[in-house]
Design a protein around this motif. Structure first.
Motif, PDB file in Angstrom:
ATOM      1  N   ARG B 229     -14.327  -5.902  -3.344  1.00 23.62           N
ATOM      2  CA  ARG B 229     -14.009  -7.289  -3.699  1.00 23.62           C
ATOM      3  C   ARG B 229     -14.930  -7.773  -4.826  1.00 23.62           C
ATOM      4  NH1 ARG B 229     -11.746 -11.029  -0.506  1.00 23.62           N
ATOM      5  NH2 ARG B 229     -13.425 -12.450  -0.960  1.00 23.62           N
ATOM      6  N   LYS B 327       0.074  -1.121  -3.734  1.00 20.56           N
ATOM      7  CA  LYS B 327       0.216  -1.958  -2.550  1.00 20.56           C
ATOM      8  C   LYS B 327      -0.235  -3.380  -2.867  1.00 20.56           C
ATOM      9  CE  LYS B 327      -1.883   1.066   0.221  1.00 20.56           C
ATOM     10  NZ  LYS B 327      -2.651   1.546   1.354  1.00 20.56           N
ATOM     11  N   GLN B 328       0.396  -4.332  -2.250  1.00 16.85           N
ATOM     12  CA  GLN B 328      -0.010  -5.725  -2.481  1.00 16.85           C
ATOM     13  C   GLN B 328      -1.466  -5.950  -2.098  1.00 16.85           C
ATOM     14  OE1 GLN B 328       2.262  -9.059  -1.181  1.00 16.85           O
ATOM     15  NE2 GLN B 328       4.208  -8.005  -1.539  1.00 16.85           N
ATOM     16  N   SER B 329      -1.871  -5.243  -1.024  1.00 20.57           N
ATOM     17  CA  SER B 329      -3.240  -5.449  -0.529  1.00 20.57           C
ATOM     18  C   SER B 329      -4.290  -4.903  -1.489  1.00 20.57           C
ATOM     19  CB  SER B 329      -3.395  -4.790   0.833  1.00 20.57           C
ATOM     20  OG  SER B 329      -3.053  -3.417   0.713  1.00 20.57           O
ATOM     21  N   ASP B 330      -3.873  -4.074  -2.459  1.00 18.01           N
ATOM     22  CA  ASP B 330      -4.839  -3.534  -3.417  1.00 18.01           C
ATOM     23  C   ASP B 330      -4.976  -4.423  -4.639  1.00 18.01           C
ATOM     24  OD1 ASP B 330      -5.556  -1.314  -1.950  1.00 18.01           O
ATOM     25  OD2 ASP B 330      -3.857  -0.128  -2.697  1.00 18.01           O
ATOM     26  N   HIS B 332      -6.107  -7.647  -6.897  1.00 18.44           N
ATOM     27  CA  HIS B 332      -7.158  -8.670  -7.017  1.00 18.44           C
ATOM     28  C   HIS B 332      -6.685  -9.650  -8.070  1.00 18.44           C
ATOM     29  CE1 HIS B 332     -10.097  -5.850  -5.088  1.00 18.44           C
ATOM     30  NE2 HIS B 332      -9.275  -4.966  -5.633  1.00 18.44           N
ATOM     31  N   ASP B 343      -9.015 -15.954  -4.794  1.00 21.15           N
ATOM     32  CA  ASP B 343      -8.335 -15.418  -3.616  1.00 21.15           C
ATOM     33  C   ASP B 343      -7.254 -16.370  -3.103  1.00 21.15           C
ATOM     34  OD1 ASP B 343      -9.506 -12.987  -3.507  1.00 21.15           O
ATOM     35  OD2 ASP B 343     -11.189 -13.642  -2.233  1.00 21.15           O
ATOM     36  N   SER B 347      -2.059 -14.511  -2.681  1.00 25.30           N
ATOM     37  CA  SER B 347      -0.860 -14.154  -1.915  1.00 25.30           C
ATOM     38  C   SER B 347       0.406 -14.647  -2.626  1.00 25.30           C
ATOM     39  CB  SER B 347      -0.957 -14.730  -0.507  1.00 25.30           C
ATOM     40  OG  SER B 347      -1.164 -16.114  -0.590  1.00 25.30           O
TER      41      SER B 347
END
Lengths: 292, 355
Positions: B229, B327-330, B332, B343, B347
């Motif tokens: 992060r 992936k969406q989770s990767d 930033h 942050d 989303s």
């Protein structure tokens, strides 16, 4: 064939320096030693071989012993003093301070000025009654007049002061150069390890300055026998040879009394002493000196 | 050796300048007791100055330094109970290895007997026993480094500061010393502050990495946290080989929609991207660099370039059109103007781009 050419080249390259070294150093030195065994040629009398007669005269000459003793005191008085003052001055002007380059220049000035010229200025300083020193002394303490140069008790000391003043600035330059080669991180490391200024100086700085100290002290010893210019102006070796030094006595013997053979004998003594001192210093110091 | 308990270090509002811009600019940093903290950054970022301020070799223009809860801002280095290893090692060339190591004990008047015992332990630990009588100039670079370490650890101080100690060693030795220094620090338990410009050194050795740039701390966190992060654009670009891609949102074409008016940067690491014809990002291959286990594919989309780390067997030609998936989770998200991580909007942006 090529080896031979290289050999010739080597000699050709050495030749200019060798010619001068032989003509002005080695030849006169050998000539002096030979002359010391002959009598001085006078008018109708030719120079003849006299063996050790000149040396016998030297041993019996009270003036010789007097100037030799003077020179010893002169060396003892000027060498440690000028080296110590040079080191202190170098440490000081190595710090960050206002007008640093001006002070460095001021310290170096005595080296640049001809000794004959500054001796004249010092002569005024020493003048009894209205010279600088007497003005200050009478002004502050009302002590009356002093004839520093005319008094056999103070003449040599007065001459020594001028010499120290002249030499300290010169030696300072060498110490300053050496100080600047010491990496600052060494001093910082010593500080982190809890060393104070005094410890840092004696355990780190001073040992690292040893090669310079050796160099400077050899020079100082040689100078203490070589530097006599100011005697001509200040005292002329007097009063009663109180401030005469060996080289000055040699000059007087050779070119005022024209006794060249005896002057040659005195010169041999000077040569032998200087060689022994230089060799001795290198052997004594060399083991204690750390070279990079 | 006995274990000195580490002490915590805290910097608050530290500023130091020799002109404009300041070398260190309002630095706040907490260094926990017994931890290994690396000050990482490019040259001129103020990391060495910060270390020297902790050491007391420089004094800050403003701000306070506390070590173990005690304000030491005005104290000289000797009173701060620290040890330091310099980049040049700063060994005394005229003293033997033994004298170098015990220099501090001698200045602090530790009795001769105790000095000898401690020297023996330190020399055993660092495998310097055969060289104790030598001068530093008779040692190799690695051995000199150990002598410098020895001088730092023999005093058993709670804090040890190191200024790029490995930069003068060759690559193999550097690797060896890295693990050795780390092991030493963990064994003895002191607090370590370690300056380096090498991110590999910082990430492999440190518990906490303080990433510095232009005189201030960009991010201070664990190596994993910094990698996972990154708090700023600078941190994202500095950490990782190759570093994180920062792709302007406009590169996503019509998918960006109304978001294209914002100056957003999408951060995705090359190693989590893959070639996928259905992927949300369309690009043209500029160059493909085959490295054996992986192929670094440089792509271009709407004037912005980025790198994809594809599997070794991937074959793509120059000029080929590709789709890129991740992936969406990767993802930033950074604000391109402020350089900060956002942050809150992540989303929404991720949903728009990948949905």
């Amino acid at each position: 064939m090529t080896r031979r050419i290289e050999w010739v080249h080597a000699w050709l390259l050495l030749l200019p320096a060798m010619v001068f070294l032989f003509t002005f150093t080695h030849l006169p030195a050998v000539r002096t030693i030979i002359d010391s065994f002959f009598s001085t040629a006078r008018g109708r009398r030719k120079s003849v071989f006299v063996g050790l007669e000149n040396y016998q005269q030297l041993i019996d000459d009270p003036t010789f012993w007097k100037v030799l003793a003077n020179n010893l005191w002169f060396a003892l008085g000027t060498i440690p003093t000028s080296i110590a003052i040079a080191l202190v001055m170098a440490l000081w002007v190595n710090e960050k301070l206002a007008g640093r380059s001006f002070i460095r220049m001021a310290y170096f000035t005595p080296t640049v000025l001809p000794l004959i010229a500054v001796a004249n200025i010092w002569l005024f300083f020493y003048t009894p009654g209205f010279g600088l020193f007497d003005q200050i002394a009478t002004g502050l303490f009302d002590t009356g007049q002093h004839n520093f140069l005319g008094n056999p008790d103070t003449a040599l000391a007065a001459v020594m002061v001028v010499t120290v003043w002249k030499e300290a600035g010169f030696f300072m330059i060498f110490y300053l150069a050496a100080l600047q080669t010491i990496p600052p991180s060494l001093l910082e490391a010593a500080r982190v390890e809890g060393a104070g200024r005094w410890t840092i100086f004696w355990r780190v700085v001073f040992p690292l300055l040893m090669p310079t100290t050796l160099f400077v002290s050899v020079n100082a010893v040689i100078n203490s026998f070589r530097l006599v210019d100011h005697l001509f102006i200040l005292t002329g070796g007097g009063p009663n040879n109180a401030s005469s030094l060996l080289l000055f006595y040699i000059y007087e013997t050779a070119f005022r009394f024209w006794d060249t053979a005896y002057a040659a004998t005195l010169t041999v003594v000077l040569l032998v002493m200087l060689s022994l001192l230089a060799i001795g210093q290198f052997f004594l110091f060399d083991r204690k000196v750390h070279y990079k | 050796m006995s274990t000195p308990d580490g002490k915590s270090i805290s910097l608050s509002g530290i500023t130091k300048s020799w002109g404009d811009p300041p070398a260190v600019d309002h630095v706040d940093l907490e260094i926990a007791a017994g931890q290994f903290t690396a000050l990482l950054g490019p040259s001129g970022c103020g990391k060495s100055t910060t270390l020297r301020i902790i050491a007391g070799l420089e004094f800050p223009d403003s701000g306070t330094v506390t070590i173990g809860g005690e304000d030491v801002t005005a104290l000289p280095p000797a009173k701060r109970n620290i040890a330091m290893v310099f980049q040049s090692y700063a060994l005394f060339p005229h003293l033997s290895v033994a004298e170098n190591i015990t220099f501090g004990l001698r200045t602090r008047r530790v009795p001769v007997g105790e000095r000898g015992e401690r020297l023996k332990r330190a020399a055993d630990l660092l495998e310097l026993t055969p060289y104790l009588d030598r001068k530093p100039s008779q040692l190799s670079g690695g051995q000199q480094q150990r002598v410098a370490l020895g001088r730092a650890i023999i005093a058993e101080r709670p804090v040890c500061l190191m200024d790029e100690p490995l930069s003068n060693l060759d690559a193999r030795l550097r690797h060896e010393m890295r693990s050795e220094i780390r092991a030493l620090q963990q064994k003895l338990g002191f607090t370590m502050v370690y300056v380096t410009h090498d991110q590999v050194e910082a990430i492999t050795m440190a518990d906490q990495v303080a990433l510095m740039n232009k005189g201030h701390v960009e991010q201070a966190a664990s190596p994993r946290e910094i990698y996972d992060r990154p708090a700023t654009v600078f941190a994202a670009r500095f950490i990782g080989t190759p570093p994180m891609n920062l792709i302007p949102i406009q590169a996503f074409g019509e998918k960006a929609g109304t978001l294209a008016s914002q100056n957003y940067l999408i951060g995705i690491r090359p190693e989590v991207m893959h070639l996928d014809a259905d992927g949300p990002l369309k690009a043209t291959v500029v160059e493909a660099e085959f490295l054996g286990s992986e192929t670094l594919v440089t792509c271009e989309a709407v004037n912005s370039r980025f790198v994809v780390s594809a599997s070794g067997g991937t074959e793509v030609g120059r000029g080929e059109s590709v789709g890129i998936g991740f992936k969406q989770s990767d993802m930033h998200l950074f604000d391109g103007d402020k350089g900060a991580r956002c942050d809150g909007e992540l989303s929404a942006v991720a949903a728009a781009l990948c949905g």
